[in-house]
Design a protein around this motif. Structure first.
Motif, short mmCIF file in Angstrom:
data_model
loop_
_atom_site.label_atom_id
_atom_site.label_comp_id
_atom_site.label_asym_id
_atom_site.label_seq_id
_atom_site.Cartn_x
_atom_site.Cartn_y
_atom_site.Cartn_z
N MET A 30 6.01 10.81 21.79
CA MET A 30 7.35 10.26 21.78
C MET A 30 7.55 9.44 23.06
SD MET A 30 11.04 12.27 21.78
CE MET A 30 10.26 13.68 21.12
N ASN A 31 8.10 8.23 22.91
CA ASN A 31 8.29 7.39 24.09
C ASN A 31 9.57 7.76 24.83
OD1 ASN A 31 10.55 5.91 23.13
ND2 ASN A 31 9.21 4.51 22.05
N ILE A 32 9.72 7.18 26.02
CA ILE A 32 10.85 7.55 26.88
C ILE A 32 12.20 7.19 26.27
CG2 ILE A 32 10.77 5.44 28.25
CD1 ILE A 32 11.46 7.33 30.68
N ASP A 33 12.29 6.04 25.59
CA ASP A 33 13.56 5.65 24.98
C ASP A 33 13.99 6.65 23.91
OD1 ASP A 33 13.93 3.40 26.55
OD2 ASP A 33 12.98 2.06 25.12
N THR A 34 13.05 7.09 23.11
CA THR A 34 13.37 8.08 22.06
C THR A 34 13.83 9.38 22.71
OG1 THR A 34 11.74 7.05 20.60
CG2 THR A 34 12.48 9.27 20.02
N GLN A 35 13.18 9.77 23.79
CA GLN A 35 13.61 10.99 24.50
C GLN A 35 15.03 10.82 25.04
OE1 GLN A 35 10.61 11.46 27.51
NE2 GLN A 35 9.10 12.31 26.10
N LEU A 36 15.30 9.64 25.59
CA LEU A 36 16.64 9.39 26.13
C LEU A 36 17.69 9.44 25.03
CD1 LEU A 36 15.85 6.54 28.69
CD2 LEU A 36 16.51 8.91 29.21
N ILE A 37 17.42 8.82 23.89
CA ILE A 37 18.39 8.84 22.79
C ILE A 37 18.66 10.27 22.33
CG2 ILE A 37 18.57 8.35 20.29
CD1 ILE A 37 19.61 6.07 21.91
N ARG A 38 17.63 11.07 22.26
CA ARG A 38 17.82 12.48 21.86
C ARG A 38 18.68 13.22 22.88
NH1 ARG A 38 11.99 14.18 19.21
NH2 ARG A 38 12.22 12.82 17.38
N GLN A 39 18.50 12.91 24.15
CA GLN A 39 19.32 13.55 25.18
C GLN A 39 20.76 13.03 25.11
OE1 GLN A 39 16.51 12.37 28.30
NE2 GLN A 39 16.45 14.53 28.94
N ILE A 40 20.92 11.76 24.82
CA ILE A 40 22.27 11.19 24.68
C ILE A 40 22.99 11.83 23.51
CG2 ILE A 40 23.57 9.07 24.15
CD1 ILE A 40 21.31 7.56 25.72
N ALA A 41 22.26 12.10 22.43
CA ALA A 41 22.87 12.78 21.27
C ALA A 41 23.42 14.15 21.66
CB ALA A 41 21.85 12.92 20.15
N LYS A 42 22.89 14.71 22.74
CA LYS A 42 23.37 16.00 23.27
C LYS A 42 24.38 15.78 24.40
CE LYS A 42 19.00 18.20 22.14
NZ LYS A 42 17.76 18.78 22.68
N HIS A 43 24.86 14.54 24.51
CA HIS A 43 25.86 14.12 25.50
C HIS A 43 25.40 14.29 26.94
CE1 HIS A 43 28.28 14.37 21.82
NE2 HIS A 43 28.75 13.25 22.31
N ASP A 44 24.20 13.82 27.21
CA ASP A 44 23.62 13.82 28.55
C ASP A 44 23.95 12.48 29.21
OD1 ASP A 44 21.92 13.45 30.77
OD2 ASP A 44 20.33 14.67 29.87
N HIS A 45 24.86 12.52 30.19
CA HIS A 45 25.30 11.30 30.88
C HIS A 45 24.17 10.62 31.64
CE1 HIS A 45 29.63 11.71 30.13
NE2 HIS A 45 29.41 13.01 30.21
N TYR A 46 23.32 11.40 32.26
CA TYR A 46 22.20 10.84 33.01
C TYR A 46 21.28 10.04 32.08
CZ TYR A 46 18.14 10.36 36.00
OH TYR A 46 17.09 9.85 36.72
N ALA A 47 21.02 10.56 30.89
CA ALA A 47 20.16 9.85 29.93
C ALA A 47 20.79 8.52 29.54
CB ALA A 47 19.93 10.72 28.69
N LEU A 48 22.11 8.50 29.38
CA LEU A 48 22.80 7.24 29.05
C LEU A 48 22.63 6.23 30.19
CD1 LEU A 48 24.59 5.81 26.92
CD2 LEU A 48 26.56 6.57 28.27
N SER A 49 22.75 6.69 31.43
CA SER A 49 22.59 5.77 32.56
C SER A 49 21.15 5.25 32.62
CB SER A 49 22.99 6.43 33.87
OG SER A 49 22.07 7.43 34.26
N GLN A 50 20.18 6.08 32.30
CA GLN A 50 18.78 5.64 32.29
C GLN A 50 18.54 4.60 31.19
OE1 GLN A 50 16.32 6.48 34.60
NE2 GLN A 50 18.24 7.06 35.56
N LEU A 51 19.11 4.84 30.02
CA LEU A 51 18.97 3.89 28.91
C LEU A 51 19.63 2.56 29.29
CD1 LEU A 51 17.80 3.99 25.96
CD2 LEU A 51 20.20 4.11 25.24
N TYR A 52 20.77 2.66 29.93
CA TYR A 52 21.47 1.46 30.40
C TYR A 52 20.57 0.65 31.33
CZ TYR A 52 24.91 -1.41 32.85
OH TYR A 52 25.58 -2.47 33.39
#
Length: 188
Positions: free
Chosen positions: A1-23
Motif C-alpha cells: 500500500m502506498n503512502i497516499d492510500t495510507q493517508l486516506i485511510r487515516q483521514i477516514a478515521k479523522h486523523d488531522h495530521y494525515a490530512l495535513s500530510q496529504l495537503y
C-alpha cells in the motif's frame, strides 16, 4: 500500500495530521489545475479549501481499485472547478495545444519525491498524443470545457470530440499503466 492510500485511510478515521500530510503532498498540483480552470488564484485557493473539506468528509468513499489517491483528488478539483465556472458563468477561450504552458502553474510546495516519476510519465504520455487528441484533453481537463463547448470551439461534431477524448484516455491509461508496472518492477 502506498503512502497516499495510507493517508486516506487515516483521514477516514479523522486523523488531522494525515490530512495535513496529504495537503503537503498534493496542494501544488491541485492549485495548478484549479488556477488553470478558474483563471483566478483567489478562486482556486477557495476551491482547494472546499475540496479538502470534501476529502475530510468523504475519505471513506475512496476505492483504491478504481484510481490512485492523486487521481481521485485531482478529479474532485477538476469537477468542483467546472461546477464553480458554471456557477460564475465565466467566459471560456480556446487554447491551442501550442499555447498550453505548464510554467503558468502555481508552485506553492515541492512535490513529494515519489510523485516526480509519476508526473514525468503523465507528461510524456500526454505529449505522445496526436494533436487532435491533445487539443481535446487540454480543453476538457485544463480548461474545464464540456464536450459541446469543445465541439463549438474546435468547430467539429460533438461525437468527434467524444471519440477523440475516449481514444486519448485509453492511450493515457495504457501508457500510465505500463509505466506504473515498470516502476513496480524497479521497486522490487
Amino acid at each position: 500500500m502506498n503512502i497516499d492510500t495510507q493517508l486516506i485511510r487515516q483521514i477516514a478515521k479523522h486523523d488531522h495530521y494525515a490530512l495535513s500530510q496529504l495537503y503537503e503532498r498534493h496542494v501544488t498540483q491541485m492549485l495548478a489545475v484549479a488556477v488553470r480552470i478558474l483563471k483566478s488564484h483567489k478562486d482556486a485557493e477557495d476551491l482547494i479549501h472546499d475540496v479538502f473539506l470534501e476529502i475530510w468528509n468523504k475519505a471513506s468513499d475512496f476505492d483504491e481499485t478504481r484510481s490512485s489517491v492523486r487521481t481521485w483528488i485531482l478529479m474532485r478539483v477538476r469537477s468542483r472547478a467546472i461546477d464553480r465556472l458554471r456557477q460564475l458563468a465565466r467566459a471560456q477561450k480556446f487554447v491551442s495545444p501550442d499555447a498550453y504552458d505548464e510554467s503558468e502553474a502555481v508552485q506553492t510546495t515541492q512535490p513529494a519525491p515519489d510523485q516526480y516519476a509519476e508526473s514525468h510519465d503523465a507528461r510524456a504520455a500526454v505529449e505522445q498524443l496526436p494533436e487532435s487528441q491533445y487539443s481535446v484533453i487540454v480543453l476538457s481537463y485544463y480548461e474545464g470545457l464540456t464536450c459541446s463547448e469543445i465541439a463549438e470551439r474546435c468547430q467539429i461534431p460533438v461525437g468527434t470530440v467524444k471519440s477523440r477524448l475516449s481514444a486519448a484516455i485509453r492511450h493515457l491509461r495504457n501508457a500510465l499503466e505500463s509505466s506504473g508496472e515498470k516502476a513496480h518492477v524497479r521497486s522490487k
